[in-house]
Design a protein around this motif. Sequence first.
Motif, PDB file in Angstrom:
ATOM      1  N   VAL A 159       0.576  -1.293   0.399  1.00  0.00           N
ATOM      2  CA  VAL A 159      -0.492   0.037  -0.642  1.00  0.00           C
ATOM      3  C   VAL A 159       0.396   1.506   0.362  1.00  0.00           C
ATOM      4  CG1 VAL A 159      -2.579  -0.830   1.312  1.00  0.00           C
ATOM      5  CG2 VAL A 159       0.082  -0.019   2.373  1.00  0.00           C
ATOM      6  N   GLN A 160       0.317   2.400  -0.611  1.00  0.00           N
ATOM      7  CA  GLN A 160       1.149   3.516  -0.489  1.00  0.00           C
ATOM      8  C   GLN A 160       0.054   4.368   0.386  1.00  0.00           C
ATOM      9  OE1 GLN A 160       3.300   3.729  -2.609  1.00  0.00           O
ATOM     10  NE2 GLN A 160       4.158   6.445  -1.213  1.00  0.00           N
ATOM     11  N   ALA A 161       1.189   4.483   1.417  1.00  0.00           N
ATOM     12  CA  ALA A 161       0.695   6.023   2.469  1.00  0.00           C
ATOM     13  C   ALA A 161      -0.240   7.060   1.883  1.00  0.00           C
ATOM     14  CB  ALA A 161       1.978   6.056   4.038  1.00  0.00           C
ATOM     15  N   PRO A 162      -1.341   7.624   2.518  1.00  0.00           N
ATOM     16  CA  PRO A 162      -1.712   8.368   1.854  1.00  0.00           C
ATOM     17  C   PRO A 162      -0.937  10.335   2.641  1.00  0.00           C
ATOM     18  CG  PRO A 162      -3.320   8.039   3.305  1.00  0.00           C
ATOM     19  CD  PRO A 162      -1.809   6.476   3.446  1.00  0.00           C
ATOM     20  N   PRO A 163      -0.507  10.977   0.909  1.00  0.00           N
ATOM     21  CA  PRO A 163       0.117  11.882   1.811  1.00  0.00           C
ATOM     22  C   PRO A 163      -0.910  13.003   2.125  1.00  0.00           C
ATOM     23  CG  PRO A 163      -0.069  12.098  -0.738  1.00  0.00           C
ATOM     24  CD  PRO A 163      -0.684  11.003   0.196  1.00  0.00           C
ATOM     25  N   SER A 164      -2.526  12.953   1.947  1.00  0.00           N
ATOM     26  CA  SER A 164      -3.159  14.056   2.158  1.00  0.00           C
ATOM     27  C   SER A 164      -4.598  13.560   1.974  1.00  0.00           C
ATOM     28  CB  SER A 164      -2.877  15.220   1.377  1.00  0.00           C
ATOM     29  OG  SER A 164      -3.098  14.969  -0.712  1.00  0.00           O
ATOM     30  N   THR A 165      -5.702  13.895   2.753  1.00  0.00           N
ATOM     31  CA  THR A 165      -6.838  13.821   1.715  1.00  0.00           C
ATOM     32  C   THR A 165      -7.472  14.748   0.985  1.00  0.00           C
ATOM     33  OG1 THR A 165      -7.971  15.458   3.088  1.00  0.00           O
ATOM     34  CG2 THR A 165      -7.613  13.857   4.726  1.00  0.00           C
ATOM     35  N   ALA A 166      -8.755  13.475   0.385  1.00  0.00           N
ATOM     36  CA  ALA A 166      -8.894  13.972  -1.213  1.00  0.00           C
ATOM     37  C   ALA A 166      -9.443  15.738  -1.003  1.00  0.00           C
ATOM     38  CB  ALA A 166     -10.810  12.959  -0.766  1.00  0.00           C
ATOM     39  N   LYS A 167      -9.540  16.083  -0.306  1.00  0.00           N
ATOM     40  CA  LYS A 167      -9.292  17.599   0.278  1.00  0.00           C
ATOM     41  C   LYS A 167      -8.271  18.201   0.117  1.00  0.00           C
ATOM     42  CE  LYS A 167     -13.166  20.309   2.767  1.00  0.00           C
ATOM     43  NZ  LYS A 167     -13.423  20.327   3.476  1.00  0.00           N
ATOM     44  N   GLY A 168      -6.831  17.473   0.546  1.00  0.00           N
ATOM     45  CA  GLY A 168      -5.851  18.546   0.378  1.00  0.00           C
ATOM     46  C   GLY A 168      -5.222  18.757   1.629  1.00  0.00           C
ATOM     47  N   VAL A 169      -6.354  17.803   2.549  1.00  0.00           N
ATOM     48  CA  VAL A 169      -5.626  18.363   3.941  1.00  0.00           C
ATOM     49  C   VAL A 169      -4.239  17.242   4.213  1.00  0.00           C
ATOM     50  CG1 VAL A 169      -5.663  18.245   6.075  1.00  0.00           C
ATOM     51  CG2 VAL A 169      -7.875  18.743   4.466  1.00  0.00           C
TER      52      VAL A 169
END
Length: 437
Positions: A159-169
Amino acid sequence: MRYTRYRDRVGLQLLPKGWLSGRYGLGALIALTLFSCLTLGFYYVYLRAANRPHIPVFPLGRLSLNDVCDNSNKTPSTPYENDIIPNFVHYVWLLRDPAIFSLNFPTFLSMYSAHVYFRPERIYIHTDASESVFNRAKVAGDLWTRRVLALPGITYHHVQAPPSTAKGVAIKLMEHKADFLRIEALRDSGGIYLDTDAVPLRDVSHLRKSGFAAVVGGVVALAAQHTGFMNNGVLMSRPRSKLLDIWLAASHEVFDGQWETASIHLLTDLVYRLVAIPGEVLVLHPRAFAPISWEFEDQKRLFKPHLGTTPTDALQWLPDGAQRKKATLTEMENGNGTTCRDMMAYLREREEDGKVEKWEMDFSSTYVLHAFDGDIPRMSGWDHEVNLRYVLARQSNYARAVFPAVLHAIKEGVIPLEEVQEQRESKVIDKEAKGRS
């Protein structure tokens, strides 16, 4: 002066001489009374309110109905029987050093217990480790890493750890990245999610087959303001359940970088909303998945060894080393089985004098022990090592809870007898803690 003359005339000292007597005495008394009333009012209105349970409510109406409600035409990534939660176990393990994949002894306890109690089809390790690093750890990793990765059903999933949310947070903390990954894994494949400090104590197959799309448990709390929340360290769900669909979509909307917002608080709000929909969410008593809280006193109660209790001789639980028999789940169950007769026999044994230590906890109603362990270094009286020696001694509640799984591993040869004999010769060390006791 007028107040003083009145006091002297009636012959009654309404106030003692001093700072309340004299010209401003009555005014001072009134001011003191008002201050006392305001203080009491502040306590009852604010402080008592702050100690009451408060479950945050999130604005979920903005979510797209197509994303969170109409999942009848969505095909889960893994086939499953419609009314049964799949028997997959999910862990998330993110690396701080991309070149090192290493699992410790408590993680072995969690994964081995899941293996023997749940008998899962697969145990997924969702990790950002490369496949080459993962495979190298199988053969050249440290001892407990190799033992975990040799278990049947262990399945690598990159998996790739998410750097931000879909809203850019920005998602900065590793724990928050893992929060998003656990929701995605459980939503896509279904099954049982476990934190690595959550140790199964018995089978959960009848919960998986209960007919509910998701199963969650509450949390035990020592302080009133922490009560009423759900435990996000142990979760069960069918693929694409409404709980997981909404939770993932809403997490991207409400995540603000705070520790609990998009995890515990949001999960709790969603569970309370969805319980009204038949068959969506089964909520279990807190003792089912988290019989102790994360607060310091509970952690101490669970982990701190009672060094005055005679350590267990682990070999007395084993048959002859040359003719080891297969360990069975029946002899491992905390509570000794699942029938009424089993329960009554277990209770009768506990009630006999000398059979149970006064400090010993009863985990007979616990499926998974979510053993919060962040405050272990603050405890005095031992060396803070949760290792094989510590469990074999059976001098703490945690050790007694997980001992049956360790015994199973010894009988199966996963932990060699030679290693057990070596650990018998050492004792849990009495050592001062870094902080409070």
